[in-house]
Design a protein around this motif. Sequence first.
Motif, PDB file in Angstrom:
ATOM      1  N   LYS A  37     -46.143  62.501  83.365  1.00 23.40           N
ATOM      2  CA  LYS A  37     -45.437  63.786  83.437  1.00 23.40           C
ATOM      3  C   LYS A  37     -43.929  63.582  83.342  1.00 23.40           C
ATOM      4  N   ALA A  38     -43.430  62.520  83.991  1.00 28.07           N
ATOM      5  CA  ALA A  38     -42.002  62.227  83.937  1.00 28.07           C
ATOM      6  C   ALA A  38     -41.582  61.927  82.501  1.00 28.07           C
ATOM      7  N   SER A  39     -42.387  61.163  81.781  1.00 22.47           N
ATOM      8  CA  SER A  39     -42.092  60.860  80.373  1.00 22.47           C
ATOM      9  C   SER A  39     -42.063  62.132  79.540  1.00 22.47           C
ATOM     10  N   GLU A  40     -43.006  63.027  79.805  1.00 23.99           N
ATOM     11  CA  GLU A  40     -43.028  64.297  79.076  1.00 23.99           C
ATOM     12  C   GLU A  40     -41.779  65.123  79.366  1.00 23.99           C
ATOM     13  N   LEU A  41     -41.356  65.157  80.632  1.00 25.78           N
ATOM     14  CA  LEU A  41     -40.145  65.895  80.994  1.00 25.78           C
ATOM     15  C   LEU A  41     -38.920  65.325  80.275  1.00 25.78           C
ATOM     16  N   VAL A  42     -38.820  64.005  80.265  1.00 29.90           N
ATOM     17  CA  VAL A  42     -37.690  63.356  79.598  1.00 29.90           C
ATOM     18  C   VAL A  42     -37.707  63.676  78.119  1.00 29.90           C
ATOM     19  N   ARG A  43     -38.865  63.592  77.520  1.00 35.82           N
ATOM     20  CA  ARG A  43     -38.967  63.802  76.075  1.00 35.82           C
ATOM     21  C   ARG A  43     -38.709  65.259  75.697  1.00 35.82           C
ATOM     22  N   GLU A  44     -39.328  66.175  76.416  1.00 32.40           N
ATOM     23  CA  GLU A  44     -39.240  67.586  76.041  1.00 32.40           C
ATOM     24  C   GLU A  44     -37.915  68.240  76.423  1.00 32.40           C
ATOM     25  N   PHE A  45     -37.354  67.871  77.583  1.00 32.40           N
ATOM     26  CA  PHE A  45     -36.198  68.598  78.095  1.00 32.40           C
ATOM     27  C   PHE A  45     -34.937  67.758  78.186  1.00 32.40           C
ATOM     28  N   ASP A  46     -35.010  66.475  77.777  1.00 35.59           N
ATOM     29  CA  ASP A  46     -33.836  65.607  77.763  1.00 35.59           C
ATOM     30  C   ASP A  46     -33.118  65.625  79.116  1.00 35.59           C
ATOM     31  N   VAL A  47     -33.849  65.296  80.165  1.00 36.08           N
ATOM     32  CA  VAL A  47     -33.295  65.311  81.518  1.00 36.08           C
ATOM     33  C   VAL A  47     -33.109  63.891  82.040  1.00 36.08           C
ATOM     34  N   ASN A  48     -32.231  63.763  83.034  1.00 37.01           N
ATOM     35  CA  ASN A  48     -32.101  62.513  83.771  1.00 37.01           C
ATOM     36  C   ASN A  48     -33.070  62.599  84.935  1.00 37.01           C
ATOM     37  N   LEU A  49     -33.816  61.532  85.139  1.00 38.05           N
ATOM     38  CA  LEU A  49     -34.911  61.621  86.095  1.00 38.05           C
ATOM     39  C   LEU A  49     -35.077  60.309  86.839  1.00 38.05           C
ATOM     40  N   THR A  68     -30.805  53.565  86.221  1.00 39.36           N
ATOM     41  CA  THR A  68     -30.723  53.816  87.660  1.00 39.36           C
ATOM     42  C   THR A  68     -29.359  54.382  88.023  1.00 39.36           C
ATOM     43  N   ASP A  69     -28.286  53.778  87.484  1.00 42.31           N
ATOM     44  CA  ASP A  69     -26.924  54.235  87.798  1.00 42.31           C
ATOM     45  C   ASP A  69     -26.705  55.684  87.387  1.00 42.31           C
ATOM     46  N   VAL A  70     -27.145  56.033  86.194  1.00 40.91           N
ATOM     47  CA  VAL A  70     -26.972  57.406  85.708  1.00 40.91           C
ATOM     48  C   VAL A  70     -27.751  58.378  86.587  1.00 40.91           C
ATOM     49  N   ALA A  71     -28.987  58.042  86.932  1.00 39.11           N
ATOM     50  CA  ALA A  71     -29.802  58.946  87.756  1.00 39.11           C
ATOM     51  C   ALA A  71     -29.192  59.127  89.141  1.00 39.11           C
ATOM     52  N   ILE A  72     -28.720  58.030  89.738  1.00 36.52           N
ATOM     53  CA  ILE A  72     -28.116  58.129  91.076  1.00 36.52           C
ATOM     54  C   ILE A  72     -26.814  58.901  91.014  1.00 36.52           C
ATOM     55  N   VAL A  89     -26.250  54.596  76.310  1.00 40.57           N
ATOM     56  CA  VAL A  89     -27.399  54.004  77.003  1.00 40.57           C
ATOM     57  C   VAL A  89     -28.493  55.049  77.171  1.00 40.57           C
ATOM     58  N   ALA A  90     -28.091  56.260  77.538  1.00 44.51           N
ATOM     59  CA  ALA A  90     -29.073  57.335  77.718  1.00 44.51           C
ATOM     60  C   ALA A  90     -29.776  57.656  76.406  1.00 44.51           C
ATOM     61  N   ALA A  91     -29.038  57.679  75.306  1.00 42.80           N
ATOM     62  CA  ALA A  91     -29.640  57.979  74.004  1.00 42.80           C
ATOM     63  C   ALA A  91     -30.627  56.885  73.610  1.00 42.80           C
ATOM     64  N   GLU A  92     -30.260  55.628  73.847  1.00 46.13           N
ATOM     65  CA  GLU A  92     -31.163  54.516  73.536  1.00 46.13           C
ATOM     66  C   GLU A  92     -32.424  54.586  74.391  1.00 46.13           C
ATOM     67  N   ALA A  93     -32.249  54.869  75.683  1.00 45.81           N
ATOM     68  CA  ALA A  93     -33.405  54.983  76.580  1.00 45.81           C
ATOM     69  C   ALA A  93     -34.303  56.134  76.152  1.00 45.81           C
ATOM     70  N   ARG A  94     -33.692  57.237  75.747  1.00 48.20           N
ATOM     71  CA  ARG A  94     -34.464  58.394  75.286  1.00 48.20           C
ATOM     72  C   ARG A  94     -35.275  58.024  74.044  1.00 48.20           C
ATOM     73  N   ASN A  95     -34.659  57.296  73.123  1.00 49.06           N
ATOM     74  CA  ASN A  95     -35.373  56.865  71.910  1.00 49.06           C
ATOM     75  C   ASN A  95     -36.549  55.959  72.267  1.00 49.06           C
ATOM     76  N   LYS A  96     -36.349  55.074  73.245  1.00 48.83           N
ATOM     77  CA  LYS A  96     -37.447  54.195  73.663  1.00 48.83           C
ATOM     78  C   LYS A  96     -38.582  54.999  74.279  1.00 48.83           C
ATOM     79  N   VAL A  97     -38.220  56.002  75.082  1.00 47.31           N
ATOM     80  CA  VAL A  97     -39.251  56.852  75.695  1.00 47.31           C
ATOM     81  C   VAL A  97     -40.033  57.578  74.611  1.00 47.31           C
ATOM     82  N   ILE A  98     -39.339  58.086  73.605  1.00 49.13           N
ATOM     83  CA  ILE A  98     -40.011  58.802  72.514  1.00 49.13           C
ATOM     84  C   ILE A  98     -40.914  57.852  71.739  1.00 49.13           C
ATOM     85  N   GLN A  99     -40.420  56.641  71.437  1.00 44.66           N
ATOM     86  CA  GLN A  99     -41.236  55.668  70.718  1.00 44.66           C
ATOM     87  C   GLN A  99     -42.473  55.280  71.522  1.00 44.66           C
ATOM     88  N   ASN A 100     -42.274  55.024  72.820  1.00 45.63           N
ATOM     89  CA  ASN A 100     -43.409  54.644  73.663  1.00 45.63           C
ATOM     90  C   ASN A 100     -44.411  55.787  73.800  1.00 45.63           C
TER      91      ASN A 100
END
Length: 182
Positions: A37-49, A68-72, A89-100
Amino acid sequence: MEGKKTLGRRKIPLEKIEKEAARYSSFSKRRSGLYKKASELVREFDVNLGIVLSSPSGKSYSFVHPTTDVAIDRFINPTTELDLGAQLVAAEARNKVIQNSDRLNELDAREKAAKEKIRFMDQKNEARVRCWWESMDQFNAEDITKFEGIMNTAEGFLNVQLKQLEDGASSSIHSPPKDADS
């Protein structure tokens, strides 16, 4: 209207699961569900979680996006804008989440197709084990007519083959031996 066959969705009271093995199993399943569900939230709504869990055995688990730093930082001060480095970093992480997530969806589809193929092959093997005469009672009139035609054709081929064998055997009896001249 006939009654419900299942209980459907209903509210389950929150209480401690007494059996240790059941508690660990339930935790693992729910953790996986939360991560999905967290992955879906990140992918669909581009949120920090950020999610931090502690298992019944005391082991800690976390899901954080993008870092971790960005979320905190976002938790401490929600109105803070990310600097350029954190945005990258956030954009790269988002791309990894989408790929995964795409990879997971692909693997789920493959698993579903494999299960369907296994089910089909099991049915095919089960039908192969049963002999055709065991399923004769399931034939309808059209099936019986087709079967009768197949049997008549097979009988015709067998009669022709038998006739050829008989003719070949009788002609070899009456013909002179190959070395008769010598």
